[in-house]
Design a protein around this motif. Structure first.
Motif, mmCIF file in Angstrom:
data_model
loop_
_atom_site.group_PDB
_atom_site.id
_atom_site.type_symbol
_atom_site.label_atom_id
_atom_site.label_comp_id
_atom_site.label_asym_id
_atom_site.label_seq_id
_atom_site.Cartn_x
_atom_site.Cartn_y
_atom_site.Cartn_z
ATOM 1 N N GLU A 355 55.513 45.558 40.854
ATOM 2 C CA GLU A 355 55.405 46.238 40.486
ATOM 3 C C GLU A 355 54.416 45.103 39.286
ATOM 4 O O GLU A 355 53.745 45.357 38.365
ATOM 5 C CB GLU A 355 54.881 47.411 40.094
ATOM 6 N N LYS A 356 56.029 45.060 38.058
ATOM 7 C CA LYS A 356 56.100 44.158 37.681
ATOM 8 C C LYS A 356 54.982 42.934 37.568
ATOM 9 O O LYS A 356 53.947 42.559 36.535
ATOM 10 C CB LYS A 356 57.026 43.595 36.931
ATOM 11 N N TYR A 357 54.755 42.384 38.738
ATOM 12 C CA TYR A 357 54.417 40.996 38.959
ATOM 13 C C TYR A 357 52.752 41.235 39.498
ATOM 14 O O TYR A 357 52.639 40.610 39.443
ATOM 15 C CB TYR A 357 54.973 39.866 39.778
ATOM 16 N N GLY A 358 52.924 42.399 40.017
ATOM 17 C CA GLY A 358 51.767 42.585 41.249
ATOM 18 C C GLY A 358 50.595 43.265 40.354
ATOM 19 O O GLY A 358 49.497 42.317 40.721
ATOM 20 N N ASP A 359 50.937 43.529 38.642
ATOM 21 C CA ASP A 359 49.598 44.174 38.232
ATOM 22 C C ASP A 359 49.258 42.904 37.072
ATOM 23 O O ASP A 359 48.426 42.738 36.818
ATOM 24 C CB ASP A 359 50.511 44.669 36.512
ATOM 25 N N LYS A 360 50.191 42.337 37.108
ATOM 26 C CA LYS A 360 49.986 40.856 36.127
ATOM 27 C C LYS A 360 49.036 39.407 37.213
ATOM 28 O O LYS A 360 48.046 38.937 36.939
ATOM 29 C CB LYS A 360 51.004 39.881 35.947
ATOM 30 N N PHE A 361 48.893 39.452 38.829
ATOM 31 C CA PHE A 361 48.640 38.764 39.767
ATOM 32 C C PHE A 361 48.150 39.104 40.763
ATOM 33 O O PHE A 361 47.579 39.105 41.305
ATOM 34 C CB PHE A 361 49.288 38.052 40.261
ATOM 35 N N ASP A 362 47.484 40.888 40.206
ATOM 36 C CA ASP A 362 46.622 41.327 40.931
ATOM 37 C C ASP A 362 45.462 40.524 41.454
ATOM 38 O O ASP A 362 44.373 39.990 40.436
ATOM 39 C CB ASP A 362 46.075 42.954 40.164
ATOM 40 N N HIS A 363 45.153 40.246 42.398
ATOM 41 C CA HIS A 363 44.343 39.636 42.706
ATOM 42 C C HIS A 363 42.241 39.563 42.552
ATOM 43 O O HIS A 363 41.957 41.160 41.963
ATOM 44 C CB HIS A 363 43.732 39.230 44.251
ATOM 45 N N PRO A 364 41.263 38.720 41.583
ATOM 46 C CA PRO A 364 39.949 39.406 40.986
ATOM 47 C C PRO A 364 39.733 40.008 42.063
ATOM 48 O O PRO A 364 38.929 41.198 41.871
ATOM 49 C CB PRO A 364 39.273 38.394 41.157
ATOM 50 N N LEU A 365 39.631 39.833 43.384
ATOM 51 C CA LEU A 365 39.080 41.243 44.356
ATOM 52 C C LEU A 365 39.276 42.682 43.960
ATOM 53 O O LEU A 365 38.487 43.268 44.404
ATOM 54 C CB LEU A 365 39.066 40.919 45.667
ATOM 55 N N TRP A 366 40.940 42.656 44.158
ATOM 56 C CA TRP A 366 41.013 44.033 44.111
ATOM 57 C C TRP A 366 40.149 44.603 42.976
ATOM 58 O O TRP A 366 40.285 45.536 43.164
ATOM 59 C CB TRP A 366 42.851 44.122 44.517
ATOM 60 N N LYS A 367 40.547 43.834 41.671
ATOM 61 C CA LYS A 367 40.330 43.981 40.477
ATOM 62 C C LYS A 367 38.600 44.651 40.778
ATOM 63 O O LYS A 367 37.900 45.631 40.015
ATOM 64 C CB LYS A 367 40.020 43.527 39.083
ATOM 65 N N LYS A 368 38.124 43.822 41.172
ATOM 66 C CA LYS A 368 36.517 44.448 41.014
ATOM 67 C C LYS A 368 36.022 45.863 42.583
ATOM 68 O O LYS A 368 35.304 45.652 41.841
ATOM 69 C CB LYS A 368 35.857 43.036 41.244
ATOM 70 N N TYR A 369 36.924 45.797 43.228
ATOM 71 C CA TYR A 369 36.539 46.582 44.529
ATOM 72 C C TYR A 369 37.455 47.667 45.082
ATOM 73 O O TYR A 369 37.111 48.054 45.732
ATOM 74 C CB TYR A 369 36.116 45.682 45.656
ATOM 75 N N ALA A 370 38.455 47.679 44.076
ATOM 76 C CA ALA A 370 39.576 49.011 43.999
ATOM 77 C C ALA A 370 38.877 50.427 44.008
ATOM 78 O O ALA A 370 39.257 50.953 45.331
ATOM 79 C CB ALA A 370 40.413 48.898 43.182
ATOM 80 N N ALA A 371 37.869 50.605 43.167
ATOM 81 C CA ALA A 371 37.245 51.572 43.189
ATOM 82 C C ALA A 371 36.122 51.756 45.028
ATOM 83 O O ALA A 371 36.330 52.922 45.447
ATOM 84 C CB ALA A 371 35.829 51.742 42.160
ATOM 85 N N ALA A 372 36.051 51.098 45.139
ATOM 86 C CA ALA A 372 34.901 50.698 46.699
ATOM 87 C C ALA A 372 35.738 51.176 47.674
ATOM 88 O O ALA A 372 34.866 51.374 48.677
ATOM 89 C CB ALA A 372 34.099 49.240 46.426
#
Length: 450
Positions: A355-372
């Protein structure tokens, strides 16, 4: 292949692509799509299409009336116009009429595996873009035929491999690209999923999973067709969930390629014992000899020196896992224990939570479309794989999982079958790109579009 033939094929492919793309606008805001196969998997993908405002589902095809009705019910509940339907009469060739629907931009193929190659070939010949569920074909020749058709027609083709869009997988891709693990050396993945209740059921449409020992004509849903592959085939039958992300990490076809492959299979016991437990020792399913080894292990060598190990494990009791491991000169990630170790950052000889790394390197696609993607199938992955196909087709852009990826990932199956049949022989891996891998550039999900 002679050099002149290679050049000729390349020129023909370029001309075909120019012809295809020149026949349509450079970009379009809306697509008219059809779907062949409205079973359990098809309905999951249909839900994602129906959630979009930029897609009109104009045609559906299935020869099973129960499944076709369920799909139509989905369309109605979504408040969308009713599509044309094909296959109600049970004609196994009804899908060909769907491809004749006027103004069809693309088709989603979600049928049993043996239909994927002929359907994709016919669609591309009709200049209808293809989003094909895994796998791309059955025999090695199937894969060459699909590839050659795409090259001749220039019609877009995408393999709908959803695990490439899993959130942790995409974060690890970011970590790999950032050099966190150093130079990659070894990778692992697979399909480790207890499918016994998928391959056998009672034949009751209301209970598609488990509850009996029937398959084939007496079974229902995937038990109708998938189990037969375990009866007569022995190999890595479902490689793309594991190999897709590993290929992304190692830039396969984009500066790297598979060079050699071999496979080993254990004895086959799990399906027999399950069928016997569900139906009794005298049940016909318990009398069968299954060819598929309970655990199939496949190793691939890469041009740049990496090795990749895949495991297919679907006939024994076990929790679900794809068994990913990405290991380089500076550290590694493993998904089974959800952990990372990076030399110089992690405590020596200790794991850290992903999780420590997953949050830091979360992909832009997921940041943008996670809610969708919330509520979409397979933890949101199905939103992303459909989104990628739709957005690339709308933009007239290269498919992020393209024809070369599709045929190479899927061809692992017939090659593994051959290796096992020939006493675990190590085989050369075909270069489907015919040398193009040396100059092709990575396009795997590098921005926040698709």
């Amino acid at each position: 292949m002679q050099r002149r033939d290679w050049l000729r094929n390349g020129s023909l492919a370029a001309l075909a692509a120019a012809s295809f793309h020149g026949a349509r606008a450079a970009a379009r805001p809306r697509l008219r799509l059809g779907m062949i196969g409205t079973g359990m998997r098809g309905q999951v993908l249909l839900r994602e299409l129906l959630r979009r405002d930029d897609v009109d589902v104009v045609a559906l095809c299935d020869i099973e009336p129960f499944m076709l009705k369920r799909a139509l019910d989905q369309v109605g509940k979504a408040g969308k116009p009713g599509p044309q339907t094909f296959g109600e009469g049970g004609d196994p060739q009804a899908w060909r009429r769907l491809l004749e629907v006027e103004g069809l931009d693309g088709v989603i193929i979600a049928t049993p595996w043996e239909w994927h190659a002929p359907m994709a070939i016919a669609a591309m010949q009709a200049r209808v873009a293809v989003g094909c569920e895994v796998v791309a074909g059955i025999t090695l020749q199937d894969h060459w035929d699909v590839l050659r058709t795409q090259q001749r027609s220039g019609t877009p083709y995408m393999l709908l491999e959803n695990v490439c869009y899993r959130r942790d997988v995409m974060a690890v891709l970011q970590m790999v690209r950032a050099g966190l693990f150093g130079e990659l050396v070894h990778l692992q993945g697979g399909y480790q999923h207890d499918l016994r209740a998928v391959k056998f059921n009672s034949g009751d449409p209301a209970r598609p999973y488990g509850g009996g020992a029937e398959f084939g004509a007496k079974g229902w849903s995937e038990a109708r067709w998938r189990t037969e592959h375990s009866v007569r085939r022995n190999g890595e039958l479902y490689p793309s969930h594991g190999i897709g992300p590993c290929a992304m990490f190692t830039n396969i076809h984009r500066g790297n390629r598979f060079t050699r492959i071999n496979s080993f299979a254990t004895k086959a016991r799990g399906l027999h014992e399950y069928a016997e437990a569900q139906g009794g020792k005298q049940h016909p399913s318990a009398q069968l000899k299954f060819s598929l080894g309970d655990v199939v292990t496949t190793t691939l060598a890469c041009e740049n020196g990496e090795t990749i190990l895949l495991q297919h494990d679907t006939s024994l009791p076990r929790p679900y896992s794809l068994g990913f491991r990405v290991q380089g000169t500076h550290g590694l990630w493993m998904d089974v224990n959800h952990s990372v170790h990076v030399e110089g950052i992690s405590p020596p000889h200790q794991w850290e939570p992903f999780e420590k790394y997953g949050d830091k390197f979360d992909h832009p696609l997921w940041k943008k479309y996670a809610a969708a993607a919330e509520g979409a199938g397979h933890g949101g992955m199905d939103f992303f794989v459909i989104h990628a196909f739709v957005e690339a087709l709308k933009a007239d852009a290269p498919m992020p999982i393209d024809i070369y990826d599709a045929v190479a990932w899927s061809a692992i199956t017939p090659l593994s079958e051959q290796s096992i049949a020939e006493d675990n022989k190590t085989l050369p891996f075909p270069d489907f790109t015919e040398g193009r891998w040396k100059t092709r550039k990575p396009i795997f999900a590098f921005d926040d579009r698709y």
